[in-house]
Design a protein around this motif. Structure first.
Motif, PDB file in Angstrom:
ATOM      1  N   GLY A 123      31.994  54.829  43.583  1.00 29.90           N
ATOM      2  CA  GLY A 123      32.967  55.172  42.847  1.00 29.90           C
ATOM      3  C   GLY A 123      32.775  55.448  41.223  1.00 29.90           C
ATOM      4  N   ARG A 124      33.543  56.404  40.492  1.00 35.94           N
ATOM      5  CA  ARG A 124      33.049  56.368  39.051  1.00 35.94           C
ATOM      6  C   ARG A 124      33.834  54.913  38.242  1.00 35.94           C
ATOM      7  N   GLY A 125      32.938  54.359  37.631  1.00 33.35           N
ATOM      8  CA  GLY A 125      33.309  53.176  37.198  1.00 33.35           C
ATOM      9  C   GLY A 125      33.245  51.842  37.900  1.00 33.35           C
ATOM     10  N   ALA A 126      32.749  52.109  39.238  1.00 36.74           N
ATOM     11  CA  ALA A 126      32.369  50.966  39.743  1.00 36.74           C
ATOM     12  C   ALA A 126      31.494  49.865  39.103  1.00 36.74           C
ATOM     13  N   ALA A 127      30.481  50.473  38.622  1.00 37.77           N
ATOM     14  CA  ALA A 127      29.416  49.584  38.107  1.00 37.77           C
ATOM     15  C   ALA A 127      29.663  49.760  36.605  1.00 37.77           C
ATOM     16  N   ASP A 128      30.038  50.814  36.030  1.00 39.35           N
ATOM     17  CA  ASP A 128      30.119  51.236  34.558  1.00 39.35           C
ATOM     18  C   ASP A 128      31.749  51.607  34.276  1.00 39.35           C
ATOM     19  N   ASN A 129      32.388  50.828  33.813  1.00 39.43           N
ATOM     20  CA  ASN A 129      32.164  49.439  33.626  1.00 39.43           C
ATOM     21  C   ASN A 129      33.354  48.443  34.202  1.00 39.43           C
ATOM     22  N   LYS A 130      34.266  49.238  34.897  1.00 35.78           N
ATOM     23  CA  LYS A 130      35.315  48.667  35.669  1.00 35.78           C
ATOM     24  C   LYS A 130      34.898  47.517  36.464  1.00 35.78           C
ATOM     25  N   GLY A 131      34.035  47.680  37.269  1.00 35.07           N
ATOM     26  CA  GLY A 131      33.687  46.539  38.046  1.00 35.07           C
ATOM     27  C   GLY A 131      33.040  45.259  37.529  1.00 35.07           C
ATOM     28  N   GLN A 132      32.328  45.492  36.225  1.00 33.09           N
ATOM     29  CA  GLN A 132      31.944  44.515  35.411  1.00 33.09           C
ATOM     30  C   GLN A 132      32.944  43.599  34.748  1.00 33.09           C
ATOM     31  N   HIS A 133      33.869  44.346  34.090  1.00 34.31           N
ATOM     32  CA  HIS A 133      34.790  43.712  33.202  1.00 34.31           C
ATOM     33  C   HIS A 133      35.844  42.892  34.129  1.00 34.31           C
ATOM     34  N   TRP A 134      35.904  43.516  35.371  1.00 30.54           N
ATOM     35  CA  TRP A 134      36.862  42.958  36.283  1.00 30.54           C
ATOM     36  C   TRP A 134      36.330  41.625  36.771  1.00 30.54           C
ATOM     37  N   ILE A 135      34.832  41.531  37.175  1.00 27.45           N
ATOM     38  CA  ILE A 135      34.500  40.440  37.751  1.00 27.45           C
ATOM     39  C   ILE A 135      34.636  39.286  36.506  1.00 27.45           C
ATOM     40  N   ASN A 136      34.455  39.673  35.393  1.00 28.36           N
ATOM     41  CA  ASN A 136      34.628  38.550  34.349  1.00 28.36           C
ATOM     42  C   ASN A 136      36.402  38.173  34.225  1.00 28.36           C
ATOM     43  N   ILE A 137      37.319  39.082  34.365  1.00 28.18           N
ATOM     44  CA  ILE A 137      38.580  38.903  34.396  1.00 28.18           C
ATOM     45  C   ILE A 137      39.036  38.031  35.527  1.00 28.18           C
ATOM     46  N   VAL A 138      38.323  38.313  36.566  1.00 26.34           N
ATOM     47  CA  VAL A 138      38.953  37.492  37.947  1.00 26.34           C
ATOM     48  C   VAL A 138      38.268  36.190  37.917  1.00 26.34           C
ATOM     49  N   SER A 139      36.992  35.750  37.239  1.00 28.09           N
ATOM     50  CA  SER A 139      36.584  34.643  36.853  1.00 28.09           C
ATOM     51  C   SER A 139      37.287  33.683  36.071  1.00 28.09           C
ATOM     52  N   LEU A 140      37.823  34.259  35.229  1.00 25.58           N
ATOM     53  CA  LEU A 140      38.592  33.760  34.209  1.00 25.58           C
ATOM     54  C   LEU A 140      40.043  32.943  34.787  1.00 25.58           C
ATOM     55  N   ARG A 141      40.351  33.997  35.849  1.00 24.84           N
ATOM     56  CA  ARG A 141      41.721  33.491  36.590  1.00 24.84           C
ATOM     57  C   ARG A 141      41.594  32.519  37.639  1.00 24.84           C
ATOM     58  N   LEU A 142      40.263  32.441  38.274  1.00 26.24           N
ATOM     59  CA  LEU A 142      39.981  31.627  39.195  1.00 26.24           C
ATOM     60  C   LEU A 142      40.068  30.079  38.489  1.00 26.24           C
ATOM     61  N   LEU A 143      39.071  30.277  37.358  1.00 30.72           N
ATOM     62  CA  LEU A 143      39.111  29.108  36.748  1.00 30.72           C
ATOM     63  C   LEU A 143      40.380  28.293  36.203  1.00 30.72           C
ATOM     64  N   LEU A 144      40.920  29.338  35.901  1.00 29.69           N
ATOM     65  CA  LEU A 144      42.574  28.721  35.199  1.00 29.69           C
ATOM     66  C   LEU A 144      43.451  28.349  36.421  1.00 29.69           C
ATOM     67  N   GLU A 145      43.151  28.661  37.602  1.00 30.64           N
ATOM     68  CA  GLU A 145      43.829  28.486  38.832  1.00 30.64           C
ATOM     69  C   GLU A 145      43.292  27.141  39.206  1.00 30.64           C
ATOM     70  N   GLN A 146      41.935  26.872  38.812  1.00 30.12           N
ATOM     71  CA  GLN A 146      41.490  25.380  39.323  1.00 30.12           C
ATOM     72  C   GLN A 146      41.687  24.499  38.493  1.00 30.12           C
ATOM     73  N   GLN A 147      41.847  24.918  37.163  1.00 31.94           N
ATOM     74  CA  GLN A 147      41.873  23.622  36.453  1.00 31.94           C
ATOM     75  C   GLN A 147      43.269  23.618  35.572  1.00 31.94           C
ATOM     76  N   GLY A 148      44.106  24.606  35.697  1.00 33.12           N
ATOM     77  CA  GLY A 148      45.206  24.791  34.982  1.00 33.12           C
ATOM     78  C   GLY A 148      45.192  24.899  33.491  1.00 33.12           C
ATOM     79  N   ARG A 149      44.055  25.006  33.246  1.00 34.48           N
ATOM     80  CA  ARG A 149      43.741  25.544  31.807  1.00 34.48           C
ATOM     81  C   ARG A 149      42.338  26.093  31.786  1.00 34.48           C
ATOM     82  N   LEU A 150      42.009  26.918  30.713  1.00 34.03           N
ATOM     83  CA  LEU A 150      40.639  27.299  30.540  1.00 34.03           C
ATOM     84  C   LEU A 150      39.727  26.344  30.033  1.00 34.03           C
TER      85      LEU A 150
END
Length: 476
Positions: A123-150
């Motif tokens: 898909g267009r943007g899957a690699a450049d760059n939507k998939g990549q910045h979404w990986i980082n956004i999701v990882s921030l969310r997962l960290l926040l859910e685990q710790q209650g803070r960043l």
């Protein structure tokens, strides 16, 4: 550390469960082509519907700068301020994509509909760059859910016109330095060295394009009646090109080269073995400066490439001397190259070589940047990647391609860490762009581990109570 391992397991499960693919399908469905008015409408919807709500759900303040100063670029800045004594990270991504090239994808694929084949998500943007910045956004969310803070302060910048050269990005950053103030920059764009090689790169080569034009006369003249009397513009332009870069790819003009390769850059590249990925062309060992290693030629030196060369009609040549000829060239350059005086240097060289009749027409340019591989943030990031993957990370002083890295390194003065979540064969900018499932899975683990380490481990960021507040938002 148990918490870190649990976070990485959660990240892997987010991909294995199909949740990431579901998200990616939604992101790809927005045709955010940066070159068209329709694409800019889709871009606004993408920021309205997807990106803005994602950050608001994490307790961030979201500032929008749509069509900033009436230009082609739009910016979104999400900020979450937890404590002025904590380190601050500036993240980056671009929400725009290049031309979808609908109708040119294989197997009837639609660029705006995510499709699967084996270990690939197309898909267009899957690699450049939507998939990549979404990986980082999701990882921030997962960290926040685990710790209650960043455990750190966050600034996340998305732009909407990277694919057309990031217009106004440098000016926006300079005008909003307080909003974008940070200790370190972490972005994800471009490819890894190879699909199985977790990579940190520290900047990007710059580029400047120019044309050589010999417009000698109107029309063409019979080669038998006029050969030997009329200067041939094709021969002239070809010779002018050869005076700049020889037939084996070696630049002939010292002013088009950097002064040297820094020792720290040479040391970083000395351990690098360039192994072709499946489907890659074979490198020509006799091409380029033979005093340099292949890695040095690609990542630490300049290349002058002929992008187009023409005179007459090569498909239907006639027995006539053409009136005009032109060549389009591009210099890919590393820091240490005097690009400010490049036009004058090329003009002087052409004149001294007897090519005063060749017009020099400068085109677009973008700056080069890289941080020193000895910067302590580099070892910190490489150690984090190794801890998450069990493999030594590849550290590249810069990639061979282009990114607006100089904005963050030079305008904002930040150590720049690029952690890509794609691979060289992703076919970005072409039909059949795709993201590898395993690289996405590992990328989400890498990003989660990196942010966990920023929150919980010692980092090179100086502890300072004087760091200015980034936002007045409350932390939920």
């Amino acid at each position: 550390m148990q918490e870190r391992a649990e976070l990485l397991a959660t990240a892997a499960e987010f991909v294995d469960s199909g949740l990431f693919r579901e998200d990616l399908a939604r992101l790809v469905s927005y045709p955010t082509e940066s070159f068209s008015p329709q694409g800019r409408v889709a871009l606004k919807s993408y920021l309205d519907d997807v990106i803005g709500p994602a950050f608001l759900a994490m307790g961030c303040t979201v500032d929008r700068f749509d069509s900033w100063r009436g230009g082609a670029n739009s910016f979104l800045v999400a900020t979450r301020h937890e404590d002025p004594e904590l380190p601050t990270v500036l993240c980056y991504g671009h929400a725009d994509v290049t031309d979808g090239q609908a109708g040119e994808w294989s197997a009837g694929r639609n660029p705006w509909t995510l499709s699967d084949e084996g270990d690939r998500w197309y898909g267009r943007g899957a690699a450049d760059n939507k998939g990549q910045h979404w990986i980082n956004i999701v990882s921030l969310r997962l960290l926040l859910e685990q710790q209650g803070r960043l455990g750190f302060n966050l600034v996340f910048l998305l732009e909407g016109a990277e694919e057309i050269g990031s217009p106004d990005l440098a000016e926006f950053a300079a005008e909003h330095q307080d909003l974008l103030r940070a200790d370190v920059f972490i972005g994800s764009d471009g490819p890894r060295l190879a699909a199985g090689s977790p990579t940190v790169f520290l900047g990007a080569r710059g580029g400047v394009s120019f044309e050589l034009i010999a417009d000698l006369r109107a029309g063409s003249y019979h080669s038998g009646n006029w050969g030997g009397l009329l200067r041939n513009p094709g021969t002239t332009v070809a010779a002018a090109v050869a005076s700049l870069v020889d037939g084996h790819g070696t630049i002939q003009v010292p002013e088009l080269l950097p002064a040297e390769i820094p020792d720290s850059v040479a040391a970083a590249l000395d351990v690098l073995d360039l192994v072709p990925n499946p489907g890659d062309p074979q490198a020509d060992p006799a091409w380029g400066d033979q005093t340099l290693s292949p890695a040095e030629r690609l990542y630490a030196w300049n290349t002058l490439e002929v992008l187009a060369l023409g005179a007459g009609n090569p498909d239907k040549p006639v027995n006539a001397i053409p009136g005009t000829a032109r060549a389009a060239l591009q210099l890919r350059f590393v820091p240490g190259t005097d690009v400010d005086n490049l036009e004058a240097a090329v003009r002087k060289h052409l004149d001294s070589a007897g090519f005063g009749m060749v017009e020099l027409k400068m085109g677009t340019s973008f700056a080069a940047s890289r941080i020193d591989p000895d910067n302590p943030w580099v070892a910190w990031a490489a150690d984090s990647l190794a801890a998450s993957t069990g493999r030594k990370a590849t550290v590249l002083p810069n990639i061979g391609g282009s990114l607006p890295s100089y904005v963050f390194a030079d305008v904002l003065g930040l150590p720049t860490l690029w952690i890509p979540h794609s691979h060289p064969g992703c076919q970005q900018h072409a039909p059949d762009e795709h993201l590898l499932v395993e690289v996405a899975r590992e990328g989400l683990q890498i990003a989660s581990g990196l942010f966990f380490d920023l929150a919980n481990s010692h980092s090179p960021a100086p502890a300072s109570a004087d760091q200015p507040s980034l936002t007045v938002s409350s932390v939920s």
